[in-house]
Design an enzyme around this catalytic site. Structure first.
Site, PDB file in Angstrom:
ATOM      1  N   HIS A  68     -13.751 -28.163  18.744  1.00 12.89           N
ATOM      2  CA  HIS A  68     -13.508 -27.126  17.738  1.00 12.89           C
ATOM      3  C   HIS A  68     -14.558 -27.127  16.633  1.00 12.89           C
ATOM      4  CE1 HIS A  68     -11.138 -30.383  15.658  1.00 12.89           C
ATOM      5  NE2 HIS A  68     -11.635 -29.807  14.590  1.00 12.89           N
ATOM      6  N   ASP A 126     -10.585 -31.796  23.607  1.00  9.65           N
ATOM      7  CA  ASP A 126     -11.326 -31.326  22.433  1.00  9.65           C
ATOM      8  C   ASP A 126     -12.570 -32.179  22.190  1.00  9.65           C
ATOM      9  OD1 ASP A 126     -12.067 -30.072  20.118  1.00  9.65           O
ATOM     10  OD2 ASP A 126     -10.277 -30.599  18.968  1.00  9.65           O
ATOM     11  N   SER A 218     -13.034 -34.153  11.552  1.00 12.29           N
ATOM     12  CA  SER A 218     -12.966 -33.764  12.955  1.00 12.29           C
ATOM     13  C   SER A 218     -14.236 -34.169  13.684  1.00 12.29           C
ATOM     14  CB  SER A 218     -12.784 -32.251  13.079  1.00 12.29           C
ATOM     15  OG  SER A 218     -11.444 -31.905  12.911  1.00 12.29           O
TER      16      SER A 218
END
Length: 264
Positions: A68, A126, A218
């Protein structure tokens, strides 16, 4: 609203926020600022025009991060090493030349790029690779972190280290709350007690530390020791009805080794 639907709504909102332009990522909440860049010479700071993520150098030309982080409509424009904060002039900066997103994450990636809501969380997939336009110079002090073995999946109860550039609302210094400061922390592996996709690794705050990844972290690594290997990549957070704190899901690098090795 039933607990089941409340859970679905919360997970969807978390995922949508993390993939949207202004909040692309997850902080080392209550973490300790890293004092010297040589402590984590493999950590990369990824920036777009508006967002930031964390990554790990896994070859002299490839950075491992979250899918992402590279699926925003805004591309990654700079990858920095040996930097302790956003705007650090002492860091070493590289330009990306392209990205590779894990095939299992592409449905979410396409939705994010088209600014559509995410249909389901795919945290176990991810993962992405950011390729650098030039090889890093290992003589500069930058280091490559090792990849795990296929069996390197930490069991529940394992203590782990987390590292990233995320925001920290608990920081008493107002200048550090918005992120861009490299922090480290401790956390604990737990059993995933909710429906997941891609078999991620679930992490909760360490009992004596209260530290977790947050926006800006992230793509950051999950580490068994400060030297590695990189066991997981921060995906997103989930709130569960019976638990007082957020659970953070990491994509397992061991389970995605074929993709990672074939793209670095």
């Amino acid at each position: 609203m039933s607990n089941r639907w409340r859970f679905v709504v919360v997970v969807t909102l978390f995922t949508y926020c993390l993939t949207f332009e202004r909040v692309s990522t997850w902080l080392i909440r209550s973490g300790e600022p890293v004092q010297h860049p040589a402590e984590f010479p493999f950590i990369a700071f990824l920036t777009t025009e508006r967002t930031m993520c964390t990554g790990s150098l896994v070859s002299t030309r490839a950075v491992l991060t979250a899918g992402h982080c590279v699926c925003s409509p805004l591309p990654v424009i700079r990858v920095s090493f040996l930097t302790l904060r956003n705007g650090d002039q002492q860091g070493i900066h590289h330009q990306p030349s392209g990205v590779k997103v894990a095939p299992g994450y592409m449905p979410s990636c396409m939705s994010a790029r088209q600014r559509r809501p995410i249909a389901q969380t795919l945290s176990g997939f991810d993962i992405a690779i950011v390729m650098l336009a030039q090889m890093v110079n290992l003589q500069s002090g930058i280091r490559v972190i090792s990849l795990p073995q296929p069996s390197d999946i930490p069991p529940p109860g394992t203590g782990v280290f987390i590292v990233g550039y995320g925001r920290d609302d608990n920081d008493r210094d107002p200048s550090r709350k918005n992120g861009g400061i490299l922090k480290k922390g401790r956390a604990t592996i737990m059993e995933c007690r909710h429906a997941t996709n891609g078999n991620p690794i679930c992490v909760k705050a360490g009992q004596n530390f209260g530290q977790l990844p947050a926006p800006g972290d992230s793509g950051g690594p999950l580490l068994p020791s400060l030297q590695g290997p990189v066991l997981g990549v921060v995906s997103h957070g989930v709130t569960l009805p019976n638990l007082p704190d957020i659970i953070v899901e990491y994509a397992s690098v061991a389970r995605m080794l074929d993709f990672v090795r074939s793209n670095i």
